[in-house]
Design an enzyme around this catalytic site. Structure first.
Site, PDB file in Angstrom:
ATOM      1  N   ASN A 100     -24.491  95.607 -18.231  1.00  0.00           N
ATOM      2  CA  ASN A 100     -23.055  95.997 -18.412  1.00  0.00           C
ATOM      3  C   ASN A 100     -22.095  95.245 -17.766  1.00  0.00           C
ATOM      4  O   ASN A 100     -22.545  95.508 -16.287  1.00  0.00           O
ATOM      5  CB  ASN A 100     -22.817  97.530 -18.978  1.00  0.00           C
ATOM      6  CG  ASN A 100     -23.299  98.299 -17.813  1.00  0.00           C
ATOM      7  OD1 ASN A 100     -24.164  98.232 -16.969  1.00  0.00           O
ATOM      8  ND2 ASN A 100     -22.742  99.582 -17.799  1.00  0.00           N
ATOM      9  N   GLU A 139     -18.350  95.908 -16.772  1.00  0.00           N
ATOM     10  CA  GLU A 139     -17.144  96.614 -17.000  1.00  0.00           C
ATOM     11  C   GLU A 139     -15.873  96.014 -16.443  1.00  0.00           C
ATOM     12  O   GLU A 139     -16.012  94.946 -15.819  1.00  0.00           O
ATOM     13  CB  GLU A 139     -17.202  98.117 -16.413  1.00  0.00           C
ATOM     14  CG  GLU A 139     -18.500  98.807 -16.768  1.00  0.00           C
ATOM     15  CD  GLU A 139     -18.552 100.386 -16.751  1.00  0.00           C
ATOM     16  OE1 GLU A 139     -17.726 100.858 -15.582  1.00  0.00           O
ATOM     17  OE2 GLU A 139     -19.340 101.070 -17.106  1.00  0.00           O
ATOM     18  N   CYS A 142     -21.506  95.450 -23.302  1.00  0.00           N
ATOM     19  CA  CYS A 142     -22.735  96.209 -23.028  1.00  0.00           C
ATOM     20  C   CYS A 142     -23.790  95.089 -22.314  1.00  0.00           C
ATOM     21  O   CYS A 142     -23.836  93.963 -22.711  1.00  0.00           O
ATOM     22  CB  CYS A 142     -23.157  96.608 -24.424  1.00  0.00           C
ATOM     23  SG  CYS A 142     -21.900  97.896 -24.926  1.00  0.00           S
ATOM     24  N   GLU A 202     -26.705  94.847 -23.550  1.00  0.00           N
ATOM     25  CA  GLU A 202     -27.607  94.258 -24.562  1.00  0.00           C
ATOM     26  C   GLU A 202     -27.069  92.935 -25.214  1.00  0.00           C
ATOM     27  O   GLU A 202     -27.430  92.037 -25.273  1.00  0.00           O
ATOM     28  CB  GLU A 202     -27.412  95.125 -26.167  1.00  0.00           C
ATOM     29  CG  GLU A 202     -28.303  96.559 -25.739  1.00  0.00           C
ATOM     30  CD  GLU A 202     -27.489  97.611 -25.360  1.00  0.00           C
ATOM     31  OE1 GLU A 202     -26.489  97.437 -24.344  1.00  0.00           O
ATOM     32  OE2 GLU A 202     -27.593  98.728 -25.711  1.00  0.00           O
ATOM     33  N   CYS A 211     -25.249 100.673 -28.881  1.00  0.00           N
ATOM     34  CA  CYS A 211     -24.015 101.000 -29.561  1.00  0.00           C
ATOM     35  C   CYS A 211     -23.754 100.177 -30.963  1.00  0.00           C
ATOM     36  O   CYS A 211     -24.516  99.239 -31.150  1.00  0.00           O
ATOM     37  CB  CYS A 211     -22.918 100.980 -28.591  1.00  0.00           C
ATOM     38  SG  CYS A 211     -22.292  99.203 -28.715  1.00  0.00           S
ATOM     39  N   CYS A 249     -23.220  96.589 -30.574  1.00  0.00           N
ATOM     40  CA  CYS A 249     -24.501  95.711 -30.268  1.00  0.00           C
ATOM     41  C   CYS A 249     -25.623  95.698 -31.446  1.00  0.00           C
ATOM     42  O   CYS A 249     -26.168  94.696 -31.748  1.00  0.00           O
ATOM     43  CB  CYS A 249     -25.283  96.574 -28.936  1.00  0.00           C
ATOM     44  SG  CYS A 249     -24.417  96.431 -27.414  1.00  0.00           S
TER      45      CYS A 249
HETATM   46  N1  THU Z   1     -23.464 100.654 -22.461  1.00  0.00           N
HETATM   47  C1  THU Z   1     -24.139  99.646 -22.523  1.00  0.00           C
HETATM   48  O1  THU Z   1     -24.374  98.575 -21.689  1.00  0.00           O
HETATM   49  N2  THU Z   1     -25.074  99.654 -23.607  1.00  0.00           N
HETATM   50  C2  THU Z   1     -25.294 100.643 -24.175  1.00  0.00           C
HETATM   51  O2  THU Z   1     -26.097 100.837 -25.219  1.00  0.00           O
HETATM   52  C3  THU Z   1     -24.369 102.109 -24.295  1.00  0.00           C
HETATM   53  C4  THU Z   1     -23.426 101.869 -23.151  1.00  0.00           C
HETATM   54  C5  THU Z   1     -22.505 100.667 -21.142  1.00  0.00           C
HETATM   55  C6  THU Z   1     -21.009 100.264 -21.405  1.00  0.00           C
HETATM   56  C7  THU Z   1     -20.421 100.988 -20.229  1.00  0.00           C
HETATM   57  O3  THU Z   1     -20.462 100.223 -19.417  1.00  0.00           O
HETATM   58  C8  THU Z   1     -21.195 102.255 -20.039  1.00  0.00           C
HETATM   59  O4  THU Z   1     -22.645 101.952 -20.441  1.00  0.00           O
HETATM   60  C9  THU Z   1     -20.901 103.602 -20.411  1.00  0.00           C
HETATM   61  O5  THU Z   1     -20.503 103.464 -21.800  1.00  0.00           O
END
Ligand code: THU
Length: 143
Positions: free
Chosen positions: A55, A57, A66, A68, A99, A102
């Site tokens: 991920n 941010e 994300c 994925e 999520c 994704c």
């Molecule tokens: N996140 C992912 O990378 N994948 C997921 O399946 C769920 C959430 C990340 C997004 C964000 O950076 C952090 O997790 C918190 O939501």
């Protein structure tokens, strides 16, 4: 130099544990200064190539990407046409699930029966399928 893709020998099946282990190796590269929730994903394509993503941010929170989707887009950028399986890991061994966004992106490139392995810590993981996670994706036929 570390690459985000690794080639599995031709015909060699990628075990769920190997895919999870690959995701775990990249977890430290997650960029999650805001949520402090690092996530890593690994996908395998139909030629046995494995690609990872973390991920990423952003201070403008909504721009966060994300793990994925980073893994999937990395695979496609390297020439992957079909993806076979996805493994997911995070720092606390909770059985994280992709999520909704994704899942929809996965529906573009994975078969609906494709397995999703979610790391639950130690040697354990949970398996679901894309079909379970998103039974009715939006698809090309809906256009
Ligand atoms: N996140 C992912 O990378 N994948 C997921 O399946 C769920 C959430 C990340 C997004 C964000 O950076 C952090 O997790 C918190 O939501």
């Amino acid at each position: 130099m570390k690459h985000s893709s690794r080639k599995i020998e031709a015909g060699e099946p990628v075990s769920p544990r190997a895919l999870i282990a690959t995701a775990r190796e990249s977890l430290a590269r997650a960029y999650a200064p805001y949520s402090k929730f690092p996530v890593a994903a690994a996908v395998v394509d139909d030629e046995g190539r494995v690609f990872t993503g973390v991920n990423v941010e952003n201070a403008s929170y909504g721009l966060t990407m994300c793990a994925e989707r980073v893994a999937i887009f990395t695979a496609v950028s390297a020439g992957a046409k079909k993806l076979r399986a996805l493994a997911l890991t995070s720092k606390n061994g909770s059985s994280l699930m992709p999520c909704g966004a994704c899942r929809q992106v996965m529906a573009e490139l994975f078969d609906s029966a494709a397995p999703v392995y979610s790391d639950t810590g130690k040697e354990r993981y949970k398996t679901t399928s894309l079909r379970d996670l998103l039974p009715k994706p939006f698809g090309a036929d809906d256009l």
